[in-house]
Design a protein around this motif. Sequence first.
Motif, PDB file in Angstrom:
ATOM      1  N   ASN A  30       2.419 -11.924   0.367  1.00 30.94           N
ATOM      2  CA  ASN A  30       3.624 -11.837  -0.456  1.00 30.94           C
ATOM      3  C   ASN A  30       4.510 -10.781   0.200  1.00 30.94           C
ATOM      4  O   ASN A  30       4.171 -10.260   1.264  1.00 30.94           O
ATOM      5  N   ASP A  31       5.636 -10.476  -0.403  1.00 30.97           N
ATOM      6  CA  ASP A  31       6.594  -9.598   0.259  1.00 30.97           C
ATOM      7  C   ASP A  31       6.166  -8.133   0.268  1.00 30.97           C
ATOM      8  O   ASP A  31       5.839  -7.574  -0.776  1.00 30.97           O
ATOM      9  N   VAL A  32       6.196  -7.545   1.454  1.00 28.65           N
ATOM     10  CA  VAL A  32       6.101  -6.089   1.621  1.00 28.65           C
ATOM     11  C   VAL A  32       7.539  -5.626   1.791  1.00 28.65           C
ATOM     12  O   VAL A  32       8.198  -5.961   2.767  1.00 28.65           O
ATOM     13  N   THR A  33       8.024  -4.881   0.800  1.00 27.16           N
ATOM     14  CA  THR A  33       9.436  -4.487   0.811  1.00 27.16           C
ATOM     15  C   THR A  33       9.669  -3.144   1.477  1.00 27.16           C
ATOM     16  O   THR A  33      10.792  -2.833   1.865  1.00 27.16           O
ATOM     17  N   GLU A  34       8.605  -2.346   1.617  1.00 29.33           N
ATOM     18  CA  GLU A  34       8.732  -1.026   2.236  1.00 29.33           C
ATOM     19  C   GLU A  34       7.383  -0.619   2.799  1.00 29.33           C
ATOM     20  O   GLU A  34       6.335  -0.918   2.221  1.00 29.33           O
ATOM     21  N   VAL A  35       7.421   0.086   3.913  1.00 29.97           N
ATOM     22  CA  VAL A  35       6.221   0.668   4.511  1.00 29.97           C
ATOM     23  C   VAL A  35       6.387   2.177   4.440  1.00 29.97           C
ATOM     24  O   VAL A  35       7.383   2.723   4.915  1.00 29.97           O
ATOM     25  N   VAL A  36       5.414   2.838   3.819  1.00 28.30           N
ATOM     26  CA  VAL A  36       5.494   4.287   3.593  1.00 28.30           C
ATOM     27  C   VAL A  36       4.370   4.964   4.368  1.00 28.30           C
ATOM     28  O   VAL A  36       3.204   4.584   4.238  1.00 28.30           O
ATOM     29  N   THR A  37       4.730   5.961   5.179  1.00 29.46           N
ATOM     30  CA  THR A  37       3.714   6.755   5.864  1.00 29.46           C
ATOM     31  C   THR A  37       3.642   8.131   5.208  1.00 29.46           C
ATOM     32  O   THR A  37       4.645   8.639   4.707  1.00 29.46           O
ATOM     33  N   PHE A  38       2.448   8.715   5.233  1.00 23.59           N
ATOM     34  CA  PHE A  38       2.246  10.000   4.567  1.00 23.59           C
ATOM     35  C   PHE A  38       1.007  10.672   5.117  1.00 23.59           C
ATOM     36  O   PHE A  38       0.235  10.069   5.872  1.00 23.59           O
ATOM     37  N   ASP A  39       0.835  11.927   4.747  1.00 22.21           N
ATOM     38  CA  ASP A  39      -0.405  12.644   5.043  1.00 22.21           C
ATOM     39  C   ASP A  39      -0.893  13.284   3.748  1.00 22.21           C
ATOM     40  O   ASP A  39      -0.325  13.059   2.686  1.00 22.21           O
ATOM     41  N   VAL A  40      -1.931  14.080   3.823  1.00 25.44           N
ATOM     42  CA  VAL A  40      -2.525  14.677   2.624  1.00 25.44           C
ATOM     43  C   VAL A  40      -1.547  15.596   1.901  1.00 25.44           C
ATOM     44  O   VAL A  40      -1.634  15.772   0.687  1.00 25.44           O
ATOM     45  N   ARG A  65      -1.024   9.605  10.517  1.00 24.63           N
ATOM     46  CA  ARG A  65      -0.330   9.227   9.278  1.00 24.63           C
ATOM     47  C   ARG A  65      -1.047   8.059   8.605  1.00 24.63           C
ATOM     48  O   ARG A  65      -1.459   7.108   9.276  1.00 24.63           O
ATOM     49  N   TYR A  66      -1.178   8.152   7.308  1.00 25.90           N
ATOM     50  CA  TYR A  66      -1.692   7.040   6.510  1.00 25.90           C
ATOM     51  C   TYR A  66      -0.525   6.128   6.150  1.00 25.90           C
ATOM     52  O   TYR A  66       0.628   6.560   6.126  1.00 25.90           O
ATOM     53  N   ILE A  67      -0.827   4.878   5.844  1.00 25.98           N
ATOM     54  CA  ILE A  67       0.205   3.876   5.622  1.00 25.98           C
ATOM     55  C   ILE A  67      -0.068   3.136   4.323  1.00 25.98           C
ATOM     56  O   ILE A  67      -1.184   2.661   4.084  1.00 25.98           O
ATOM     57  N   ALA A  68       0.962   3.009   3.506  1.00 21.49           N
ATOM     58  CA  ALA A  68       0.891   2.216   2.282  1.00 21.49           C
ATOM     59  C   ALA A  68       2.005   1.178   2.308  1.00 21.49           C
ATOM     60  O   ALA A  68       3.054   1.388   2.926  1.00 21.49           O
ATOM     61  N   LEU A  69       1.766   0.077   1.635  1.00 25.73           N
ATOM     62  CA  LEU A  69       2.703  -1.044   1.620  1.00 25.73           C
ATOM     63  C   LEU A  69       3.240  -1.244   0.207  1.00 25.73           C
ATOM     64  O   LEU A  69       2.466  -1.402  -0.734  1.00 25.73           O
ATOM     65  N   ARG A  70       4.560  -1.232   0.071  1.00 21.20           N
ATOM     66  CA  ARG A  70       5.164  -1.468  -1.241  1.00 21.20           C
ATOM     67  C   ARG A  70       5.325  -2.974  -1.453  1.00 21.20           C
ATOM     68  O   ARG A  70       5.913  -3.673  -0.629  1.00 21.20           O
ATOM     69  N   ARG A  71       4.773  -3.424  -2.560  1.00 20.74           N
ATOM     70  CA  ARG A  71       4.856  -4.836  -2.932  1.00 20.74           C
ATOM     71  C   ARG A  71       5.398  -4.927  -4.348  1.00 20.74           C
ATOM     72  O   ARG A  71       4.984  -4.163  -5.212  1.00 20.74           O
ATOM     73  N   HIS A  72       6.323  -5.846  -4.563  1.00 18.32           N
ATOM     74  CA  HIS A  72       6.801  -6.094  -5.924  1.00 18.32           C
ATOM     75  C   HIS A  72       5.686  -6.778  -6.706  1.00 18.32           C
ATOM     76  O   HIS A  72       5.461  -6.492  -7.873  1.00 18.32           O
ATOM     77  N   ASP A  73       5.006  -7.703  -6.056  1.00 19.24           N
ATOM     78  CA  ASP A  73       3.831  -8.345  -6.641  1.00 19.24           C
ATOM     79  C   ASP A  73       2.603  -7.543  -6.227  1.00 19.24           C
ATOM     80  O   ASP A  73       2.667  -6.710  -5.329  1.00 19.24           O
ATOM     81  N   ALA A  74       1.504  -7.833  -6.834  1.00 22.62           N
ATOM     82  CA  ALA A  74       0.262  -7.117  -6.522  1.00 22.62           C
ATOM     83  C   ALA A  74      -0.250  -7.487  -5.133  1.00 22.62           C
ATOM     84  O   ALA A  74       0.365  -8.275  -4.414  1.00 22.62           O
ATOM     85  N   ILE A  75      -1.388  -6.945  -4.786  1.00 28.57           N
ATOM     86  CA  ILE A  75      -2.066  -7.317  -3.553  1.00 28.57           C
ATOM     87  C   ILE A  75      -2.300  -8.828  -3.600  1.00 28.57           C
ATOM     88  O   ILE A  75      -2.674  -9.360  -4.650  1.00 28.57           O
TER      89      ILE A  75
END
Length: 141
Positions: free
Chosen positions: A109-119, A13-23
């Motif tokens: 900064n804040d990571v509000t959600e961690v999202v896993t996904f595939d292709v 699984r790939y992982i993305a981080l939801r941020r209200h602010d940018a990287i």
Amino acid sequence: HITFEIVLKHKRRYIALRRHDAIPGHEAPIHAKKYPKGLLYFCHGLIRYDESAESCVARIVKEQAGVCVNAIRFVYLDSSVQGKDNQWAITPHIIAEVDKIPKPGRYGNDVTEVVTFDVKNIPNDFGWWSQKELMEFLRKL
């Protein structure tokens, strides 16, 4: 400048981080205002003088996601001139296998959600990637 784009992966699984602010340390994309819950990002940051690529990736991932890197794979090298400041930007794209899935929290900064996904189920609310671009990138791996 040399800035690493680091796609986190745990098992399949790939992982993305939801941020209200940018990287951390970077500006938000123009379309960020349309997403009050924030956008998804990968880890991203500059290499430091005399730092190895492996150490750089491990440091950025620890700072921005709070997890450790088990292995890295260089996938792609992008080179362009940024229109905003006329700087030459070299961006290695890395897949970083991490020891565990990160948890929401404060990482630069804040990571509000961690999202896993595939292709097959790529989210469409990334800050700097379109769904199509990311699908094309991941299908080449």
